[in-house]
Every structure is written in structure tokens, then in C-alpha cells.
Design a protein around this motif. Sequence first.
Motif, PDB file in Angstrom:
ATOM      1  N   LEU A 181      38.930  25.283  30.374  1.00 47.74           N
ATOM      2  CA  LEU A 181      40.088  24.598  29.807  1.00 47.74           C
ATOM      3  C   LEU A 181      40.110  24.764  28.291  1.00 47.74           C
ATOM      4  CD1 LEU A 181      42.513  22.686  30.534  1.00 47.74           C
ATOM      5  CD2 LEU A 181      40.967  20.778  29.981  1.00 47.74           C
ATOM      6  N   TRP A 191      38.083  17.305  31.454  1.00 52.94           N
ATOM      7  CA  TRP A 191      38.077  17.169  29.995  1.00 52.94           C
ATOM      8  C   TRP A 191      37.174  18.234  29.393  1.00 52.94           C
ATOM      9  CZ3 TRP A 191      33.155  16.523  28.195  1.00 52.94           C
ATOM     10  CH2 TRP A 191      32.202  16.064  29.119  1.00 52.94           C
ATOM     11  N   SER A 241      45.776  15.350  25.154  1.00 56.22           N
ATOM     12  CA  SER A 241      45.958  16.207  26.324  1.00 56.22           C
ATOM     13  C   SER A 241      46.142  17.653  25.891  1.00 56.22           C
ATOM     14  CB  SER A 241      47.189  15.755  27.122  1.00 56.22           C
ATOM     15  OG  SER A 241      48.381  16.054  26.388  1.00 56.22           O
ATOM     16  N   PHE A 242      46.065  18.546  26.866  1.00 55.37           N
ATOM     17  CA  PHE A 242      46.242  19.974  26.589  1.00 55.37           C
ATOM     18  C   PHE A 242      47.578  20.215  25.903  1.00 55.37           C
ATOM     19  CE2 PHE A 242      47.351  24.316  27.390  1.00 55.37           C
ATOM     20  CZ  PHE A 242      46.148  25.020  27.366  1.00 55.37           C
ATOM     21  N   ASP A 243      48.637  19.632  26.458  1.00 53.33           N
ATOM     22  CA  ASP A 243      49.970  19.842  25.884  1.00 53.33           C
ATOM     23  C   ASP A 243      50.058  19.274  24.464  1.00 53.33           C
ATOM     24  OD1 ASP A 243      50.875  21.193  28.089  1.00 53.33           O
ATOM     25  OD2 ASP A 243      51.807  19.424  29.020  1.00 53.33           O
ATOM     26  N   GLN A 244      49.433  18.130  24.220  1.00 52.26           N
ATOM     27  CA  GLN A 244      49.467  17.548  22.880  1.00 52.26           C
ATOM     28  C   GLN A 244      48.755  18.444  21.863  1.00 52.26           C
ATOM     29  OE1 GLN A 244      47.844  13.650  24.147  1.00 52.26           O
ATOM     30  NE2 GLN A 244      49.556  12.721  23.035  1.00 52.26           N
ATOM     31  N   ALA A 303      42.806  17.215  30.349  1.00 50.73           N
ATOM     32  CA  ALA A 303      43.598  18.133  31.177  1.00 50.73           C
ATOM     33  C   ALA A 303      45.060  17.728  31.245  1.00 50.73           C
ATOM     34  CB  ALA A 303      43.006  18.206  32.582  1.00 50.73           C
ATOM     35  N   GLU A 304      45.330  16.437  31.153  1.00 51.68           N
ATOM     36  CA  GLU A 304      46.716  15.958  31.227  1.00 51.68           C
ATOM     37  C   GLU A 304      46.855  14.691  30.403  1.00 51.68           C
ATOM     38  OE1 GLU A 304      46.656  13.548  35.389  1.00 51.68           O
ATOM     39  OE2 GLU A 304      46.317  15.736  35.517  1.00 51.68           O
ATOM     40  N   ALA A 305      48.071  14.243  30.213  1.00 50.20           N
ATOM     41  CA  ALA A 305      48.300  13.020  29.445  1.00 50.20           C
ATOM     42  C   ALA A 305      47.681  11.840  30.197  1.00 50.20           C
ATOM     43  CB  ALA A 305      49.791  12.792  29.246  1.00 50.20           C
ATOM     44  N   ASP A 337      46.777   7.966  31.479  1.00 51.63           N
ATOM     45  CA  ASP A 337      47.403   6.659  31.581  1.00 51.63           C
ATOM     46  C   ASP A 337      46.553   5.657  30.796  1.00 51.63           C
ATOM     47  OD1 ASP A 337      45.188   6.091  33.161  1.00 51.63           O
ATOM     48  OD2 ASP A 337      46.286   6.262  35.049  1.00 51.63           O
ATOM     49  N   MET A 378      39.665  12.449  34.925  1.00 50.78           N
ATOM     50  CA  MET A 378      40.300  13.776  34.968  1.00 50.78           C
ATOM     51  C   MET A 378      39.374  14.787  34.294  1.00 50.78           C
ATOM     52  SD  MET A 378      43.135  13.592  31.885  1.00 50.78           S
ATOM     53  CE  MET A 378      43.834  12.037  32.420  1.00 50.78           C
TER      54      MET A 378
END
Length: 605
Positions: free
Chosen positions: A443, A336, A405-408, A362-364, A366, A334
Motif C-alpha cells: 500500500l 495500514w 487515508s490513501f485518498d487523502q 487503506a480507506e477513510a 470512521d 483496516m
Amino acid sequence: MNATDIREFLSTVAPFSELEREAIDNLAGYFSEKSFAGGKEIGTFRQPGRHGLFVIRAGAVAILDEAGQELEQRGRGELFGHAIALDGGVRDYRVRAVEDCHLFHLDAGILDQFSADHDIVRRFLTADPGERLRSLAQRSTGTLADIELRQPITASADTPIARCASLMASHQVSCLPITAGDDLVGIVTDRDLRTRVLAAGIDPSAAIDQVMTRDPLTARLVTRIDDALVEMMRLGIHHLPVRDESGRLAAVVSAGDLLRLQAPHPLRLVRDIQRADAVDDLTRLARKGPCLLASLAGRGSEVTEVGRIASMITDACTKRLLQLAQEQLGQAPMEWTWLAFGSQARMEQGLVSDQDNGLLLAEAPDEAASRYFKQLAEFVCDGLADCGYIYCPGDVMAKSQWRMSFDQWRHTFEGWMLEPEPQSVMNSSIFFDMRPVAGDIDLGRRLHGEVLDQARESKLFRRFLAAESMQHRPPLGFFGRLVQESSEDKGQGINLKKRGVLPIVDLARVRALEGAIRVVHTEERIQSAAEAGIMSERDADDLIHAFRFIGNIRLKHQVALYERGEKPNHLVDPDTLSGLHRRYLRSAFGIVRTAQKALAQRYQV
């Protein structure tokens, strides 16, 4: 005391110690001698006034306000009689002998004449601390005007691409400025012809303005060579148009031209690091950095320039390690961003630095993605350690927990700001000095922008941050004396990082968060805060010059240790400085203390 003894004494007293011997000899005969018993009032010095200058040969005096409150003490080799800044302002003061005093006195008329003839004396006696620091002579370095520049070969924007290529070949140049009359409108390089024309299948009969780079970065003839190099390496460009005093195109210089002039130069090392084929080659190159930086400082480069170049070396090592890691691990699952924090983010590193970094995803991820980015972070952080960047003592590294991740990342910052408490604020401050180094730069910028917007809305958090910044105070004790500290392995001195550099870094950070200012370099933060009306222009300029002066003293100390084969540290013994620099160091610390008082008053801490 005879004139010879007076001359010998004056040669040890700032600012006279900075003068030519002949000037001191001429001045010595004009001093008269005065003695005062301990406890006796020497006089009241009203401002402005013509009191001449007193130099303390022996004993000590107290400087008092008109109510008799003692403000500071001065001893052997120090001065009074001139205007003195007391608690941030110039005002009348009284002087009393603390013990039996022997003084030399210079008449006001002689002092005026001598100061007019010797600017260093006039500047030293100014009551404005910022003015003293601004007056320090800057190093004289080569500028673009000092090198042999060829008249540029140019073309107009409607010239066919094929004709431009022919011009470049016949004149053996690797770039071609594109002009409209006297105006520079673009530039085309041999790389552009390969990538934008041949590789893209563009018709060579098309006009060059279809493939040129528009509005390129330019420099002036008065631009320092080192400054031009730093900017070219930062932006990744190889050609720089140069304008004359009228703004017209005068020449084009290449990075290769400038590196040949400056060799050996750390920016040549940056280029070699970018080309390293393996980690072993990279680490061998990176460990040359401190030596080259020390050499750069020894040739007169100042702390701002050295800090930028040191950080560019770290950036180059980081980017190359990331490339080598991906060659081994394969393409990332993804988008980064590799984030730098602290001094690397601010472009303010020194000869030796630890690493402060993180990884933004970019995202959580896996399980497979988590495993990939863990391996990537370990590869880079371990590689940086091999390059000489020690692991962060506070564990602020992508190989640790700071891989999210971004949200974290966003929720982590939100937690600090919504429910601030002293320990979390102290731990979080380094993360607000954030700069994306590699990967998806946009990002990283988006995260930084959201964090700044949150901080601007959280006055409570900024108040906690302002309170935390007060933990690092300049080392001025009672009566304005420099306060030293001891270290078992480093001796005694002033920790110029903890007591000088960090207080200004902390101040600039709070001001930047107050205005959601995106730049992270300390000087740029302060200047931007002034432009936004958060600080006055004069206060900002004073603080910038204090930052440079303290940083330069620390840099010279570290270079001296490095050249003796000792590990660089921050503990500087003020007794190793000249009288002039000790006085100016006090001035710089006074500026910091005044700025801290203003911040404390604003946030009521």
C-alpha cells in the motif's frame, strides 16, 4: 631560511604534512626561495605546462584569469603553479602578489619524480575535484575471505526432504544449499523444514525443490563482513551463501557467526530490540544506539554504513512499538502502513535523530477507527521519544495531522503539485523521501509510485522544488574561501548539514522526481539518475564522493562531541581539520556548487 626551517614548515602544509618525516627531509633541500613585492606579477601558468610548484611561506597571492579578473586568493601554506580547476574547468591563469610574498619553489622535474614516488602528492595536485575525493583511501575492513569458512554441505534439487533433514542433523548445520552441478539454485533452512514441511503437512519423501527458497541472495568472498550483516538484517535472512572468484559456492555463513565476530555491534542491538518484551525494555536497549554507532564509526565505518545501521535501529524500534501497541489495542480495523520520511526513509540517520513519520490508512476511517489509529500513533511516537528520537520540530508525525487515508494522502500531494507556491514546496519536500516501514508495505509503495508519477508530470512543481533546493548553498565565498557562521552555544564553524549534506540531498531528490526514480537513499538516487541519463556518470560519481566526504567529516565531528559528553551538532570548525581535509572539503563544496549551477540552468531558476 635553512633546510631545517623549510622541513618544519612543509610538515604543516598539505599534502606534505601527510608524508613520513624522512620523505619531507629528502624533499626540503630541493626547494628554492623567491620573494615578490606586493602588486608584482609572479607569472602566467599555462596548461598543460611544467611550472613546478610554489608554496606560499608568507603573504598572499591573487589567481587571475588571462583578462586580469581575480578568481580567488591564496595565502600562507597554499600552493600554485600546478593545474587548478577554475569555475569548473582547467585553464591558464596568472598570479599576482597581493602583498609582499615569500615563496618556496620546487622544480618541475623534481616535482614529477616526487609525485611518482608519493601518490598522495600526485592525487592532491590533480585539478579534478572528483578525482581527489575518489582517491581517498578507503578503510581496510575484514571480508568474508578473512574468516574461517567451512566447506558447504549440499544436496541436489531432487533429493528427498527427509534425506536433506538427515544431512543437516548429521553435519549439525542449520541450512543446506541446493545445487545443480556447480550452480546454486536454492537453499533450505531448519525453519523451512518446520514451517513449510511439518506445519504444512508436506510428504517428507517429496523432492526438496518443493520447499526450498529459490535463487537466494549471495555474497562474494571479497564482501565486507559489515556489508553482509547489514544486507542480511535488512532482508531478515539468517543464512548467506558465499561464492568464490569463479562464482562457485564456497561456504554459507550465518548472521550469528558474523555477529560473534563483530561483537559488540549495533546489529546485535537490532536483534535484541526485535525481542524486547515491553516498552521499558525497548527504550533501555534503544538508548544504547548512539554509543554503539559511535564505536562503529571509531573503528573506521563510514557515514553510508553508519547511516544505514542507525536507520535500521530506528526501524526496529518502530516495528516493535507497533507490535506492542497492537497487543494492547487489539487488531487494527483496516489495512495500514507506517511511513518513514526524511533521513530515516533515506537510511541516512546519524548518532542522534528526530522522528519524521506518518500513517497511511487503506480507506477513510470512521469514528472508532480514527480513535484506534490515533491511539496507535501516540503510542508509537511517544515510545520513539522515550527511545531518544525527539519529536519532529516541524510536527511531521503520525500522532499529529499526518494520519490519513490513501485518498487523502494522494489529494494532499496533488494539491502541492497542481498549485505549487514557495512555502508549500518548502514544507512538502520531506514527504518525497518516503519509505514504508511496517504494515501493508505494498500500500505504501503504491502511494509512493503514484506520487512519483505525478511529480514527473509536473515540471512547474519540480521547478519550484529546484528553486527551494538552492536555499542551501555550499559555504564558498569570494575567492573560493570557506565561509563560517557563528552560533552562541556552538561557537564558529561550517554547518555541514545545512551547507553540505542537505544541498546534495535536495539535488538528488529533484533528479529522482524528474525520472520517477523509486529509490530514496541519496547515493542510490544519484546513481539511478545517471543510469537513466538524467545526469552524466562522471558528475554523479563526483557528487556521491562529495556526499560521502562531507558526511564523514560531520560524523567524525559528532562522534568526538559524543565521546566528550556533549550533544552532537553539525557545526564544524575547519581550523580543526588537517590541511589535506580542508583542501578536500573545498573540493567537495566545489562539486556541489557545480551541480547546483547545472540544476539551476536546467530549471531556469
